[in-house]
Scaffold this active site. Sequence first.
Site: not given
Ligand SMILES: [Zn+2]
Lengths: 217, 546
Positions: B110, B113, B363
Amino acid sequence: MEKEQKDEGYFDKTQTLKDAGMIEFSVPCHRPSSSEQRKEEEPHELLVPDLCSLPLTPPTAVDCNFTCYFAPDFMKPDHDQYVYRHPNGLCVIGLASTHVALKGNRVKTVDFNVGKSNRSEIKVSGKRKRNAQRFEPNTALCKVSTSNGDTSYIVRCCVKGSLLEVNERLIKQADLLNSSADREGYIAIIMPTPTDWIKAKNQLLSLEEFKKLRGLC
Amino acid sequence: MAISNEKEEVISCSKVGVIVEAKEAQISTGPSEGEAADKIISDTVLSLPSHAILDLLSIGVCTRCIFRLFGVRGQIYWSSLLSPTIFAPLIQKSNGSDDEHSKGLESEFCSICLGILQFGFSKEKQNLVKSELINNVSEEIAKFIKQEGHEIDSFSLEVSIPPIILANERSVWLYLKKKYGSERWFEEKFHAEHVTVKDAFKLAITSSLETLLTAKSEISSSSRIRLNHTHSKASLNLEKESVENADGANVKRGAECSEQSNGKTDAAIQRSLSRLQDHAFCERFKSPPEKVNEPCKLEIICNRAPIYIGGRYLKYSRNVSQSRWLIDDERKGEASVEEIIGSNILPVCRGDNYKFHAAGREDIDVRMLGSGRPFLVEIQNARHVPSEVSIGEMEEKINNLREKLVRVRNLQVLGSEGWTLMREGETEKQKQYAALVWISRPLEDEDLQTIASLMDMSILQKTPVRVLHRRSPLDREKIIHWMKIERMVGSQQYFLLHLCTEAGTYIKEFVHGDLGRTYPNLGSILKCRAEILQLDVTDVKMDCFN
Ligand SMILES: [Zn+2]
């Protein structure tokens, strides 16, 4: 936990009560083994040390915590001073038992008002030691006067460094110098830089050297 | 453009339950329900402007991004039912038997995205995974979490996406606006309030992750799963562009460190992107965006917030320090409480690291007996939170080590409240000690009475010489609450001094006087010289881990 170095093994080097035949052997010289300690929920037995391992006379806190150096005849004959050096770098300055002021005299007054400023009025503060004055080895710390006429003696720094504190108790209790010059009668605490300390150390005597010099052995 | 913020994440996580239903419907149900879901989707497809959809498909925008951009809500759209084939009727309607569009779709990721919503990703040294099946992503995550040995019953999900995605989205939006801005659907449906890539991804993955991990997704969970998506080349270009554009230009980063863009730079890029005017944006970014043939690289990080294991420790050795203590690379003491306890707890919790905290310290040459001292071990990224039983085993193991240097009591697992518990308990504490003392003269019966009669005695302590180099020179008033001398059989000059003091009293100095700088001191009270040879803490009065 304090990060000072400590001689953990000093007990072993000292004569023990057992060595000196000072304790009866009816006293069980027995330390519970570690497995016994664990099962023992009541810690009391844990707290009681093994007497056999304890020295007849333990070393003093000064012996344990400091290395002792001496400045004999500092600026003037018989003006013997000590420098107790802590592993953290601080130096406690005071009068050696052989100092002329302590020979058959009663110390009458200790006056910190010497030089340009009163040493007991400098208030050092904070971790960074604000207001601490940097003094030279021959800078005067105080004037010690004895009951023997008008005689007075100047006590000096012996090492170059920042003056952190003077022993104010001496102002009211000058006789601490007679009773305990090496402990409660100390004069001042000075913090030299590491390089200044190396220089100063070369001018000082070790305890053994000093004892030899003064015939104290 | 909608940028995900805290609020949105809260909302998206609360929708999780609905997704579960949708998924269950898909997996386990008869054909009728599956058909119902199909119908919802096909109805939605038909309601969208087909010419714009085809345009979007042709520039490489994925199914879920199309749904997002058209403001389609409802969890079903983020389920696996949403395959690219749903648009097939549209394509056939416009082009007859032309399936070039769908072919083209298959070959690339895509353009908005970068494949994140196609559930494609690549991993280091691994070929890319292309799927459309969310389970492939969640299985990968579950596999990783199992490999790392994390035992979790809940998780909070964090997703990061390459900032270039925001630019891609804007670029597509501008492309559509230019072409279809005057059409009615653009005004009505194509508004700014759409689901972000991040939220869509979370919606899609949460339920399948919950199932695979058998853990609930909770915002407040102490186990955090972070999914970092990076797309190196694209991110790099954008970063250079936009950072140079940001007014100060002081955040110019070298190419070598920009590949893994952190949250801060993401935010900076978002800010500079939103500051960019449309025309300026078009000068810098292609509209529509370039097609991509490579999916995002997926980095999975799972981290648990620190767990705390508290208790009290006892120290039986005078040569064991509390914390690891090195001076000039040389160890002081034979071991440390910190290491003995930490090294036995860490492997059980399978954490990355541990930190040891204690309420005060003694100590190195002082033993810690009696009640013991409260401590906390903070375990970073623990894979396993020990049960009560395994805590008991841990305690047993430490207490039965071959060298009995240290013991622990009341070991317990604590949440983040462990810290407050100890901080609060730390105040107002008293301490009880047993000191082995020597005095310069024989001990008299009178001395025992003198000492026992001193109740709540004030002393003045100057900062001890041994710490004066690093602490402020101060006069501190301290209270000695009570003292008791216990004679030792066989010695006139040695005895045990039991004493209870205000917290912060230097006991060694109280005994030997520190050149008279602590006053009164034991020697001044008994009018002789007093030396301390050993010291044990026998009780630390504190309101925690009792
Ligand atoms: Zn997409």
